[in-house]
Motif scaffolding. Structure first.
Motif, PDB file in Angstrom:
ATOM      1  N   LYS A  75       0.804  -1.209  -0.146  1.00 11.46           N
ATOM      2  CA  LYS A  75      -0.030  -0.219   0.076  1.00 11.46           C
ATOM      3  C   LYS A  75       1.036   1.415  -0.188  1.00 11.46           C
ATOM      4  O   LYS A  75       0.345   2.350  -0.434  1.00 11.46           O
ATOM      5  CB  LYS A  75      -1.025  -0.004   1.316  1.00 11.46           C
ATOM      6  N   ASN A  97      -9.530   3.189 -13.549  1.00 15.58           N
ATOM      7  CA  ASN A  97     -10.836   2.895 -12.649  1.00 15.58           C
ATOM      8  C   ASN A  97     -10.542   1.592 -12.013  1.00 15.58           C
ATOM      9  O   ASN A  97     -10.905   1.358 -10.749  1.00 15.58           O
ATOM     10  CB  ASN A  97     -12.089   2.759 -13.511  1.00 15.58           C
ATOM     11  N   TYR A  98      -9.966   0.596 -12.772  1.00 14.47           N
ATOM     12  CA  TYR A  98      -9.906  -0.835 -12.218  1.00 14.47           C
ATOM     13  C   TYR A  98      -8.906  -0.890 -11.021  1.00 14.47           C
ATOM     14  O   TYR A  98      -8.952  -1.466  -9.827  1.00 14.47           O
ATOM     15  CB  TYR A  98      -9.402  -1.927 -13.369  1.00 14.47           C
ATOM     16  N   GLU A 101     -10.358   1.181  -8.143  1.00 11.19           N
ATOM     17  CA  GLU A 101     -11.362   0.175  -7.110  1.00 11.19           C
ATOM     18  C   GLU A 101     -10.219  -0.875  -6.325  1.00 11.19           C
ATOM     19  O   GLU A 101     -10.699  -1.280  -5.273  1.00 11.19           O
ATOM     20  CB  GLU A 101     -12.054  -0.730  -8.250  1.00 11.19           C
ATOM     21  N   THR A 102      -9.362  -1.456  -7.161  1.00 11.32           N
ATOM     22  CA  THR A 102      -8.316  -2.260  -6.349  1.00 11.32           C
ATOM     23  C   THR A 102      -7.886  -1.822  -4.972  1.00 11.32           C
ATOM     24  O   THR A 102      -7.836  -2.380  -4.059  1.00 11.32           O
ATOM     25  CB  THR A 102      -7.134  -2.832  -7.341  1.00 11.32           C
ATOM     26  N   HIS A 103      -7.503  -0.450  -5.110  1.00  6.95           N
ATOM     27  CA  HIS A 103      -7.062   0.117  -3.896  1.00  6.95           C
ATOM     28  C   HIS A 103      -8.033   0.823  -3.182  1.00  6.95           C
ATOM     29  O   HIS A 103      -7.741   1.493  -2.123  1.00  6.95           O
ATOM     30  CB  HIS A 103      -5.846   1.262  -4.223  1.00  6.95           C
ATOM     31  N   GLN A 104      -9.345   0.496  -3.393  1.00  9.45           N
ATOM     32  CA  GLN A 104     -10.473   1.170  -2.862  1.00  9.45           C
ATOM     33  C   GLN A 104     -10.362   2.484  -2.404  1.00  9.45           C
ATOM     34  O   GLN A 104     -10.367   3.022  -1.241  1.00  9.45           O
ATOM     35  CB  GLN A 104     -10.637   0.279  -1.409  1.00  9.45           C
ATOM     36  N   ILE A 105      -9.983   3.374  -3.690  1.00 16.05           N
ATOM     37  CA  ILE A 105      -9.637   4.636  -3.260  1.00 16.05           C
ATOM     38  C   ILE A 105     -11.144   5.618  -3.211  1.00 16.05           C
ATOM     39  O   ILE A 105     -11.917   5.208  -4.040  1.00 16.05           O
ATOM     40  CB  ILE A 105      -9.086   5.210  -4.351  1.00 16.05           C
ATOM     41  N   LYS A 106     -11.043   6.426  -2.330  1.00 16.23           N
ATOM     42  CA  LYS A 106     -12.180   7.187  -2.150  1.00 16.23           C
ATOM     43  C   LYS A 106     -12.393   8.416  -3.227  1.00 16.23           C
ATOM     44  O   LYS A 106     -11.253   8.925  -3.564  1.00 16.23           O
ATOM     45  CB  LYS A 106     -12.213   7.704  -0.529  1.00 16.23           C
ATOM     46  N   LYS A 108     -13.107   8.336  -6.189  1.00 14.03           N
ATOM     47  CA  LYS A 108     -12.216   7.550  -7.315  1.00 14.03           C
ATOM     48  C   LYS A 108     -12.104   8.567  -8.512  1.00 14.03           C
ATOM     49  O   LYS A 108     -11.094   8.541  -9.083  1.00 14.03           O
ATOM     50  CB  LYS A 108     -13.082   6.273  -7.559  1.00 14.03           C
ATOM     51  N   HIS A 148      -2.679   5.501  -6.071  1.00 16.73           N
ATOM     52  CA  HIS A 148      -3.096   5.455  -4.704  1.00 16.73           C
ATOM     53  C   HIS A 148      -2.209   6.299  -3.751  1.00 16.73           C
ATOM     54  O   HIS A 148      -2.217   6.228  -2.447  1.00 16.73           O
ATOM     55  CB  HIS A 148      -3.068   3.995  -4.201  1.00 16.73           C
TER      56      HIS A 148
END
Length: 235
Positions: A75, A97-98, A101-106, A108, A148
């Motif tokens: 991370k 975008n993929y 989403e993998t990094h669960q970014i707010k 996004k 990220h």
């Protein structure tokens, strides 16, 4: 320290790729990682990125030991491997975008817009990756590295195979990123080292031969170019 390596050893069968390697890198530094082909640069970077296990020793990113806490360490870093693997059938925004989403970014979409602007992908963002030049593919790879917002970047020959204009563009981007991040970059281009790096590490046959700032290196080896110093340390 942003990056710390302690007594790192990697053995493939009867070949020792890394031999008791140790070094530390401070924050917000661009460090050129130099060595002949087969010196152990990519092996070191893969271990730091958590994609390859060492035979012995360990590495840390932002104080997190990679072997024990691989997920947490990942991370904290962005990794661009030498071959820059990309899904060629995906669009630029789609792959970003993929990754987001993998990094669960707010927020996004806001972050994707920021990264596209930072890496100069505005005009290419709606194209498929297979339609891009190699220079723009490298920009996509860097965008995936930084989406990220990690404090540490590990870049394995990011300008390899680019034309002179593309090299200058990627160098400029890396220099900008180095203002707020620690960057470990491997390269065979000595001009690149002098253009963007604060420090140099030279590795040969898995052993660290030199680690110094550009200023200290020139003081230690007076009247020699970076290329001449490299040859002296690795011949």
């Amino acid at each position: 320290m942003s990056v710390k390596v302690e007594r790192l050893t990697k053995i493939y069968g009867t070949q020792t790729a890394l031999n008791d390697l140790s070094f530390t890198i401070g924050t917000n530094r661009i460090v050129g990682f130099l060595g002949p082909n087969g010196a152990g640069k990519s092996t070191t970077m893969k271990i730091l990125a958590g994609v390859l296990a060492p035979t012995s020793g360990n590495g840390e990113v932002q104080g997190i030991q990679i072997g024990q806490h691989s997920f947490a360490a990942k991370k904290k870093l962005g990794y661009l491997p030498e071959n820059n693997p990309l899904y060629l059938d995906m669009y630029v925004r789609e792959i970003l975008n993929y990754e987001a989403e993998t990094h669960q970014i707010k927020n996004k979409q806001q972050r994707i817009d920021e990264v596209i602007h930072l890496t100069g992908l505005q005009e290419e963002q709606h194209k498929k990756i297979q339609q891009l030049s190699k220079g723009y593919k490298q920009r996509v790879g860097l965008a995936l590295c930084i989406i990220h917002n990690p404090p540490v970047l590990i870049l394995d020959e990011p300008t390899s195979g680019l034309d002179p204009n593309q090299i200058l563009e990627i160098r400029s981007l890396i220099k900008e990123l180095g203002r707020e991040k620690t960057v470990l970059i491997s390269t065979h281009l000595m001009q690149e080292v002098e253009a963007i790096c604060d420090e140099v590490m030279v590795i040969h046959k898995g052993i660290l031969r030199e680690h110094a700032s550009i200023t200290d290196l020139k003081r230690k080896y007076p009247n020699q170019s970076i290329e001449e110093i490299f040859v002296q340390l690795t011949k």
